[in-house]
Motif scaffolding. Sequence first.
Motif, short mmCIF file in Angstrom:
data_model
loop_
_atom_site.label_atom_id
_atom_site.label_comp_id
_atom_site.label_asym_id
_atom_site.label_seq_id
_atom_site.Cartn_x
_atom_site.Cartn_y
_atom_site.Cartn_z
N PHE A 185 3.84 50.79 91.37
CA PHE A 185 3.72 50.03 90.26
C PHE A 185 3.03 48.82 90.61
CE2 PHE A 185 5.05 46.29 87.63
CZ PHE A 185 4.82 46.79 86.30
N MET A 186 1.94 48.41 89.82
CA MET A 186 1.15 47.32 90.37
C MET A 186 1.77 45.97 89.73
SD MET A 186 -1.52 48.77 91.74
CE MET A 186 -2.80 47.75 91.78
N GLY A 187 2.85 45.43 90.22
CA GLY A 187 3.43 44.37 89.95
C GLY A 187 4.90 44.13 90.74
N THR A 188 5.42 43.49 90.14
CA THR A 188 6.96 43.47 90.65
C THR A 188 8.04 44.30 90.09
OG1 THR A 188 6.35 40.78 90.85
CG2 THR A 188 8.81 41.56 90.95
N VAL A 189 8.67 44.84 90.72
CA VAL A 189 9.94 45.70 90.18
C VAL A 189 11.08 45.01 90.62
CG1 VAL A 189 10.73 47.99 90.61
CG2 VAL A 189 8.27 47.69 91.09
N VAL A 190 11.90 45.00 89.60
CA VAL A 190 13.03 44.18 89.74
C VAL A 190 14.40 45.04 89.29
CG1 VAL A 190 14.33 42.34 88.49
CG2 VAL A 190 11.87 42.04 88.92
N ALA A 191 15.13 45.20 90.32
CA ALA A 191 16.50 46.14 89.97
C ALA A 191 17.54 44.94 89.46
CB ALA A 191 16.89 46.64 91.28
N THR A 192 18.30 45.89 88.34
CA THR A 192 19.41 44.95 87.91
C THR A 192 20.86 45.37 88.42
OG1 THR A 192 19.48 46.43 85.98
CG2 THR A 192 18.29 44.20 85.66
N SER A 193 21.59 44.79 89.17
CA SER A 193 22.81 44.98 89.72
C SER A 193 23.79 44.05 89.71
CB SER A 193 22.46 45.28 91.21
OG SER A 193 23.71 45.94 91.97
N ILE A 194 25.10 44.43 89.29
CA ILE A 194 26.18 43.54 89.40
C ILE A 194 26.43 42.89 90.71
CG2 ILE A 194 27.92 44.85 89.53
CD1 ILE A 194 29.58 43.39 87.32
N GLN A 195 26.12 43.55 91.52
CA GLN A 195 26.41 42.80 93.10
C GLN A 195 25.31 41.84 93.52
OE1 GLN A 195 26.55 46.42 92.33
NE2 GLN A 195 28.85 46.33 92.12
N ALA A 196 24.18 41.93 92.75
CA ALA A 196 23.03 41.24 93.60
C ALA A 196 23.57 39.70 93.46
CB ALA A 196 21.75 41.39 92.53
N LYS A 197 23.11 38.70 94.22
CA LYS A 197 23.17 37.43 94.46
C LYS A 197 22.37 36.61 93.72
CE LYS A 197 25.90 38.13 98.89
NZ LYS A 197 25.92 37.86 100.25
N GLN A 198 21.22 37.00 93.61
CA GLN A 198 20.15 36.26 93.11
C GLN A 198 20.20 36.67 91.45
OE1 GLN A 198 16.17 37.14 94.26
NE2 GLN A 198 15.48 34.98 94.15
N SER A 199 19.92 35.36 90.84
CA SER A 199 19.96 35.24 89.13
C SER A 199 18.64 35.56 88.68
CB SER A 199 20.73 34.11 88.54
OG SER A 199 20.62 34.04 87.33
N LEU A 200 18.79 36.51 87.52
CA LEU A 200 17.54 36.59 86.78
C LEU A 200 17.11 35.59 86.34
CD1 LEU A 200 16.04 38.25 84.55
CD2 LEU A 200 17.60 37.87 82.91
N PHE A 201 17.67 34.34 86.23
CA PHE A 201 17.02 32.93 85.84
C PHE A 201 16.55 32.32 86.81
CE2 PHE A 201 20.37 34.32 82.79
CZ PHE A 201 19.87 34.50 81.81
N ILE A 212 14.45 47.75 86.39
CA ILE A 212 15.06 49.13 86.42
C ILE A 212 16.62 48.95 86.21
CG2 ILE A 212 15.52 51.13 88.35
CD1 ILE A 212 13.64 49.93 90.18
N PHE A 213 17.07 49.93 85.21
CA PHE A 213 18.48 49.85 84.60
C PHE A 213 19.14 51.28 84.93
CE2 PHE A 213 15.63 46.91 82.04
CZ PHE A 213 16.70 45.78 82.17
N GLY A 214 20.31 50.95 85.58
CA GLY A 214 21.20 52.03 85.84
C GLY A 214 22.36 52.72 84.81
N ASN A 215 22.98 53.56 85.32
CA ASN A 215 23.99 54.36 84.58
C ASN A 215 25.00 53.43 84.04
OD1 ASN A 215 26.84 55.79 84.79
ND2 ASN A 215 25.36 57.20 83.77
N GLU A 216 25.56 53.72 82.56
CA GLU A 216 26.50 52.85 82.14
C GLU A 216 27.76 52.42 83.12
OE1 GLU A 216 24.42 54.76 78.57
OE2 GLU A 216 25.10 55.11 80.60
N GLY A 219 26.22 52.42 87.55
CA GLY A 219 25.11 51.32 87.73
C GLY A 219 23.84 52.04 88.60
N LEU A 220 23.00 51.18 89.16
CA LEU A 220 21.88 51.96 89.94
C LEU A 220 22.12 52.72 91.35
CD1 LEU A 220 19.03 49.43 89.40
CD2 LEU A 220 18.92 51.59 88.71
N SER A 221 21.56 53.78 91.56
CA SER A 221 21.73 54.40 92.78
C SER A 221 21.16 53.58 94.10
CB SER A 221 20.89 55.66 92.97
OG SER A 221 19.72 55.38 92.89
N THR A 222 21.84 53.54 95.17
CA THR A 222 21.14 52.70 96.27
C THR A 222 19.76 53.00 96.38
OG1 THR A 222 23.46 52.83 97.58
CG2 THR A 222 21.54 52.57 98.78
#
Length: 272
Positions: A185-201, A212-216, A219-222
């Motif tokens: 991908f020619m740009g920024t790839v953003v994974a969404t994870s409830i464990q992530a410390k950085q906020s979308l905002f 990238i969004f994962g299973n209901e 969630g996302l695979s490692t």
Amino acid sequence: MPVITSRDHPLIKQLIQLEGSSQYRKKTGLTLLDGIHLIQIYSSILGNPENLIVSEFYFADNKHFIDMLFGHKPPKITIISDSLFRVISPVKTPTGILALISKPILQKVNHRKKAVLSVLLEAIQDPGNMGSILRSAAAANASNIYLSKHCADAWSPKTLRAAMGAHFFLHIHENSDLKQIAQKFMGTVVATSIQAKQSLFEISLVGPTAFIFGNEGAGLSTEMIQAAQTNISITMPGKTESLNVAAAAAICFFEKVRQDRFSTLASDVGTK
């Protein structure tokens, strides 16, 4: 015009298989649109469906409307008895009109071309969630949607209804190698994870972005979390533990829309 009344009719058998079998849909490249709204959107973009299937009551009550919709080049129209239509309808309360269509043929993706917004979906299971994500993605002007091998069928009647015509504004790629897509991908790839410390905002989404969004449930695979340049969560000041994946996707898409718009406005002001 003759009316089909037998469940043993070849078309009826085909419609039942298309409604219930993802394998049959993939094998034939066909699917069903339920309701006039979806049919109108499809027809305005891709032309006439292969076959317009209507109940006796619907045809008698809406023949003039169908003539107006398709003009001088109407599609093939098949009338089915009201009782039989209820058998083949994918919903409990039949709309009275279905369209048999071929899935659009996708062109090969040019990975060197920068896409403003792309979406990678890993093992999304629920057709309603899938359709809602596609609807939000189309509204946010996304281009390519990549589905992993174990995602729900993007072209099932349930997913099509939930997406409300979004399919025909998107390039949907099934059975994709998401890790490879993320790497190219020619740009920024953003994974969404409830464990992530950085906020979308807290991050910049200006420029080409792939979410990238994962299973209901899982969630996302490692592997996919590691494939992203940035991992984010959505700030939730309330007491709930997580968001529905379709809701989370919509928030992410329109935060990007907001940032892109603000960036454009700021650029316009700076040039004056």
